[in-house]
Design an enzyme around this catalytic site. Structure first.
Site, PDB file in Angstrom:
ATOM      1  N   LYS A 116      36.543 -67.493 -74.675  1.00 27.65           N
ATOM      2  CA  LYS A 116      36.568 -66.740 -75.930  1.00 27.65           C
ATOM      3  C   LYS A 116      36.625 -67.688 -77.129  1.00 27.65           C
ATOM      4  CE  LYS A 116      38.662 -62.435 -74.270  1.00 27.65           C
ATOM      5  NZ  LYS A 116      38.787 -62.754 -72.857  1.00 27.65           N
ATOM      6  N   GLU A 200      44.728 -64.110 -82.624  1.00 25.63           N
ATOM      7  CA  GLU A 200      43.968 -63.452 -83.674  1.00 25.63           C
ATOM      8  C   GLU A 200      44.886 -62.566 -84.507  1.00 25.63           C
ATOM      9  OE1 GLU A 200      41.109 -61.102 -81.657  1.00 25.63           O
ATOM     10  OE2 GLU A 200      39.717 -62.754 -81.299  1.00 25.63           O
ATOM     11  N   HIS A 235      45.856 -52.401 -73.103  1.00 27.07           N
ATOM     12  CA  HIS A 235      44.644 -53.068 -73.584  1.00 27.07           C
ATOM     13  C   HIS A 235      43.463 -52.841 -72.649  1.00 27.07           C
ATOM     14  CE1 HIS A 235      47.164 -54.935 -76.570  1.00 27.07           C
ATOM     15  NE2 HIS A 235      47.927 -55.437 -75.623  1.00 27.07           N
ATOM     16  N   ARG A 292      27.804 -59.222 -68.377  1.00 26.13           N
ATOM     17  CA  ARG A 292      27.634 -58.443 -67.147  1.00 26.13           C
ATOM     18  C   ARG A 292      27.432 -56.980 -67.539  1.00 26.13           C
ATOM     19  NH1 ARG A 292      32.494 -55.932 -67.418  1.00 26.13           N
ATOM     20  NH2 ARG A 292      34.299 -57.139 -68.106  1.00 26.13           N
TER      21      ARG A 292
END
Length: 666
Positions: A116, A200, A235, A292
């Site tokens: 990421k 973040e 999440h 994917r």
């Protein structure tokens, strides 16, 4: 096009790929672990090969064994599904080296988006908007803490290499930061073999909107519109829909073009999903790209009329994309509800058990069910606890949502705790109906979505009693049929008694509440004495447990499922489970148990936070265990002293195992 492919996965996605391959005339090779020997995907494939033991590391993650099977079976290509090896660049390279086609993107694209942190750097260069945060290589704990303070709380910690909510933590204040960083590192290491984290800014009421992209080897890239995946727990997505409510054409085009720009920046090929976080003012930021097919791809298929697995196969075979951007259009609205074996009342803790009873709504042009299980199958601790994906479609959002509520009401599962009741509450919530969705939706509406379970109603008690009376009648009929004197009065079940009223008392237990129902036999049925009063009742049943009842002139239909002393009543009131209770036997078994803290499911101990003799306060964390790829913290139910710790870090524990003993402090 390929003649034969191997599917390097299990469960519903393996079954989903097999479905398209059958339609295209492509033969399929399934692989399975010892735990999946009788699984649905094994039965559906043209052939199936054993990989190894139940643990994924010894079966579905064995890239060498999968390649060996692919070559031995004559497969030309490998479809990875999602999860397991689907985003493993080394696996894609090893397939190519073995002369096999990977039905997915190039290894370089997987690597580019596999981290990421690196992905965000790439997107910054490609001028794709990013959320403010830190995604550097320096992972010093003090540096991470400083960066979190710079960004400003609340912050979101994420595993750089992962997905699916693993290693993801929301931190609202500095006192929580260090323990959550350490926990996220452990989950990231266990789940992905990489403990690198990124941080973040956590947006308070964002929407999670993702764009389905597709690229081929002929420099074509299109987006098949968006999916709103905002409603999440842990999440992880619960209900997805397409298109996103409130999305206007200009914003859709801007997000779609940004997603294609992201894919083209890494030389992408095949199916991919670019995930964005969108603020309340419509501003959107790149989150990550999943290289994917996504779990929620069926809603895109329903609104676009395209088979995305077929697109994957054609692109992997070297063909161009079937359609250009201007040929794609949205038709109608679709929802996908993920039906999980989990307990919403226990923070959505995954559940295990056997699917003793399974009935699904009828499939049609409006209702689709993607599943990898059948009645009698077991939800094991080794794999994801998803039972099925329920997908519905209609001409607009309002009608599609009505379809979803109806299909959820028709879904029946007995034998394992599920989220069906929670999903029904969610689909009926006024804010969800209005399309006012965001990633904090469940937390905001938790009281309404997870109300305390209501006490068993008189109506459900009546249905349970009628089921037991009919069961007794059927048993008497069977005894009579096997008797030398089938007409003997001893085989009668009409309640006749000499010199007393003809009645029978049934004892039930609803949790800790004990209930008694007296059934008085009448010529045309029964007079039932219930906690709320009396009513006249009669019923007939079918061989598969369906009950047709008349309660004081009100006609009802229900399904009754009996497992030992447990009786599940599935009716318009939902699924209610009662225990048939023998007060005398209960009185003779009065042994009290207590003092122990038990494992909620099988797993491994990752941290022991106390030692014998330690004084602990109520709700203090004591043990952290990992189960079903997630960490679960065992806390003290009351203040006390730790009398004994029974397991060490790294040890495996079984469901219900006593982890430690807590004694009174005095």
């Amino acid at each position: 096009m390929f003649d034969k492919i191997l599917i390097a996965n299990r469960g519903e996605i393996a079954c989903r790929v097999i479905k398209t391959c059958r339609r295209l005339g492509i033969r399929t090779v399934a692989v399975y672990s010892a735990a999946d020997a009788n699984a649905r995907h094994v039965a559906l494939a043209d052939e199936a090969w054993l990989l190894g033991p139940a643990k994924p590391a010894e079966s579905y993650l064995r890239a060498d064994r999968i390649i060996e099977v692919a070559r031995a079976s004559g497969a030309q290509a490998v479809h990875p599904g999602y999860g397991f090896l689907s985003e493993n660049a080394e696996f894609a390279e090893a397939l190519a080296a073995a002369g096999l086609v990977f039905i997915g993107p190039p290894a370089a694209s997987i690597r580019a988006m596999g981290s990421k942190s690196a992905a965000k750097s790439l997107m910054e260069t490609a001028e794709v908007p990013l959320v403010p945060g830190y995604h550097g290589a320096d992972q010093d704990l003090e540096l991470l803490k400083r960066e979190a303070r710079r960004i400003g709380f609340p912050v979101l910690i994420k595993a750089s290499a992962g997905g699916g909510g693993k290693g993801m933590k929301v931190v609202t204040q500095e006192s929580e930061l260090e323990p959550q960083l350490l926990s996220a590192r452990r989950e990231a290491k266990a789940g992905f073999g990489d403990e690198q984290l990124l941080i973040e800014k956590y947006l308070e009421r964002p929407r999670h909107i993702e764009i389905q992209v597709f690229a081929d080897g002929h420099d074509h890239c299109v987006y098949l519109f968006e999916r709103d995946c905002s409603v999440q727990r842990r999440h992880q997505k619960v209900i997805e829909e397409a298109p996103a409510p409130g999305m206007d054409p200009a914003r859709r085009r801007a997000m779609g073009e940004a997603a294609c720009k992201a894919a083209q920046a890494i030389g992408y090929r095949g199916a991919g999903t670019v995930e964005f976080i969108a603020d309340s003012d419509g501003t959107f930021y790149f989150m990550e790209m999943n290289t994917r097919l996504q779990v929620e791809h069926p809603v895109t298929e329903m609104i676009s009329g395209q088979d995305l697995v077929e697109w994957q196969l054609r692109v992997a075979a070297g063909e161009p994309l079937p359609l250009a951007q201007e040929q794609l259009a949205i038709h109608g609205h679709a929802f996908e509800a993920r039906i999980y074996a989990e307990d919403p009342d226990r923070d959505f803790l995954p559940a295990i058990g056997r699917l003793h009873h399974l009935r699904t709504p009828a499939e049609s042009a409006h209702v689709r069910i993607d599943t990898g299980v059948r009645e009698g199958d077991e939800v094991s601790p080794y794999y994801d606890p998803m039972i099925a994906k329920l997908i519905v479609w209609d001409e607009d959002r309002e009608r599609a949502l009505a379809r979803l509520r109806g299909a959820l009401a028709d879904y029946q599962v007995v034998g394992v705790t599920t989220n069906l009741r929670f999903l029904s509450s969610l689909a009926a919530h006024p804010a969800f109906i209005a399309g006012d969705v965001h990633t904090g939706f469940i937390a905001q509406h938790q009281a309404a979505l997870l109300p305390p379970r209501a006490a068993i109603s008189d109506r459900v008690l009546a249905l349970a009693t009628l089921a037991e009376l009919l069961r007794a009648e059927q048993a008497a009929t069977v005894r009579a049929a096997h008797s030398a004197d089938p007409h003997s009065p001893w085989h009668a079940s009409d309640g006749w008694r000499m010199n007393c009223d003809n009645h029978h008392v049934f004892h039930f237990r609803d949790g800790e509440r004990e209930l008694a129902v007296t059934a008085h036999y009448r010529r045309d049925g029964y007079l039932l004495e219930l906690p709320g009063g009396e009513l006249l009742a009669r019923a007939d049943s079918t061989a598969d447990g369906e009950l047709f009842a008349d309660l004081d002139g009100v006609r009802l239909r229900a399904t009754l499922v009996r497992r030992g002393d447990e009786l599940s009543v599935i009716s318009s009131d939902g699924t209610q489970t009662l225990t048939l209770h023998d007060p005398l036997a209960a009185a003779m078994d009065g042994e009290e148990h207590g003092g122990g803290l038990n494992a909620p499911m099988p797993g491994a101990i990752v941290a022991v936070l106390v030692e014998p003799g330690a004084l602990v306060a109520k709700d203090q964390p004591l043990v952290i265990m990992e189960a079903m790829k997630m960490e679960h913290t065992i806390t003290a139910p009351r203040a006390g002293v730790v009398a004994a710790v029974h397991y060490a870090v790294g040890e495996q524990v079984s469901d219900g195992a006593e982890l430690l003993t807590l004694a009174d402090a005095d």
